[in-house]
Design a protein around this motif. Structure first.
Motif, short mmCIF file in Angstrom:
data_model
loop_
_atom_site.label_atom_id
_atom_site.label_comp_id
_atom_site.label_asym_id
_atom_site.label_seq_id
_atom_site.Cartn_x
_atom_site.Cartn_y
_atom_site.Cartn_z
N UNK A 113 98.13 6.01 23.81
CA UNK A 113 98.30 5.06 22.74
C UNK A 113 99.59 5.58 21.89
N UNK A 114 100.10 4.51 21.12
CA UNK A 114 101.30 4.73 20.13
C UNK A 114 100.70 5.55 18.91
N UNK A 115 100.87 6.83 19.02
CA UNK A 115 100.26 7.85 18.18
C UNK A 115 100.88 7.66 16.72
N UNK A 116 102.52 7.36 16.69
CA UNK A 116 102.92 7.13 15.25
C UNK A 116 102.48 5.83 14.65
N UNK A 117 102.24 4.70 15.67
CA UNK A 117 101.85 3.50 14.88
C UNK A 117 100.22 3.84 14.29
N UNK A 118 99.69 4.47 15.11
CA UNK A 118 98.11 4.45 14.72
C UNK A 118 98.07 5.40 13.63
N UNK A 119 98.70 6.38 13.40
CA UNK A 119 98.97 7.24 12.31
C UNK A 119 99.21 6.44 11.09
N UNK A 120 100.50 5.50 11.37
CA UNK A 120 100.72 4.70 9.98
C UNK A 120 99.83 3.86 9.66
N UNK A 121 99.17 3.12 10.42
CA UNK A 121 98.09 1.99 10.51
C UNK A 121 96.87 2.94 9.54
N UNK A 122 96.56 3.95 10.05
CA UNK A 122 95.53 4.63 9.21
C UNK A 122 95.85 4.91 7.78
N UNK A 123 97.05 5.42 7.76
CA UNK A 123 97.34 5.71 6.19
C UNK A 123 97.47 4.31 5.48
N UNK A 124 98.01 3.34 6.19
CA UNK A 124 97.89 2.14 5.21
C UNK A 124 96.36 1.87 4.91
#
Length: 225
Positions: free
Chosen positions: A118-129
């Motif tokens: 999966x898109x790790x960068x997008x997933x990390x960004x969503x987690x932070x949000x």
């Protein structure tokens, strides 16, 4: 007497081929103190392992989101926030990455796991949000509540079985085990562990996977009175 144990499953009680080593079943069945299986997998997985090993169902699942000991089942975290984060991730083109029937998340109640494709960068960004924790266990990416962890869950499970967390010996291999290492009295990282787990452990073993775990528990048993 030997101390109680808190054992991760994947990478700790398994072979390099990700299968349960037959020696695991005899290890669990022969340990004379409580054994808690602590995993990032959904609740049915560690319960099934306890069942087939013939030991009491004492488990921590979903990285601390679900815990059970001696008939007492507890939950932690904010699954609605996790669901909202997944919706946002998928709305932005993300894909959890599980083909066909998603058995990884089918029985998951407090968090979500995504394939490491999966898109790790997008997933990390969503987690932070959404103020969620992002965990990379080496097997999957997890989005879970920031205040949920194996270590926090071990505190409650330990109390229910009549021990303190510092009475436990813990063995694991991933960053999600570091919180458990922090509260256990003694912690071992198998040789295949990631750097976070190794840094949090009291001992880093020479061998990996179930072989390393067996080495650690042999040491513990030898010094027991």
């Amino acid at each position: 007497m030997v101390p109680p144990l808190a054992l991760d499953i994947d990478g700790t009680l398994t072979t390099p081929e990700h299968t349960i080593d037959p020696r695991t079943l005899s290890l669990l069945a022969s340990w004379e103190a409580p054994v808690v299986l602590a995993t990032g997998k959904a609740f049915p997985y560690p319960v099934a392992l306890c069942h087939f090993a013939g030991v009491p169902e004492r488990v921590i699942a979903e990285n601390g989101g679900v815990a059970m000991a001696d008939g007492d089942l507890t939950y932690a975290g904010d699954p609605e926030r996790v669901d909202a984060a997944v919706e946002a991730f998928e709305a932005r083109g993300g894909d959890l990455g599980w083909d066909g029937v998603d058995t990884v998340n089918r029985w998951r109640e407090t968090e979500v796991a995504a394939s490491r494709t999966a898109d790790e960068a997008l997933l990390r960004a969503v987690a932070e949000e959404f103020d969620l924790a992002f965990l990379d266990t080496g097997y999957a990416y997890h989005l879970t509540s920031a205040d949920t962890s194996k270590g926090a869950a071990l505190g409650g499970v330990a109390e229910r079985v009549g021990y303190a967390p510092e009475d436990f010996v813990a063995v694991g291999d991933s960053e999600n085990d570091a919180s458990m290492f922090d509260v256990a009295g003694e912690a071992y990282a198998v040789a295949n562990a990631d750097e976070t787990a190794k840094g949090a452990a009291d001992h880093v073993l020479e061998r990996g996977y179930v072989d390393g775990t067996l080495d650690a528990l042999s040491r513990v048993r030898e010094r027991a009175p």
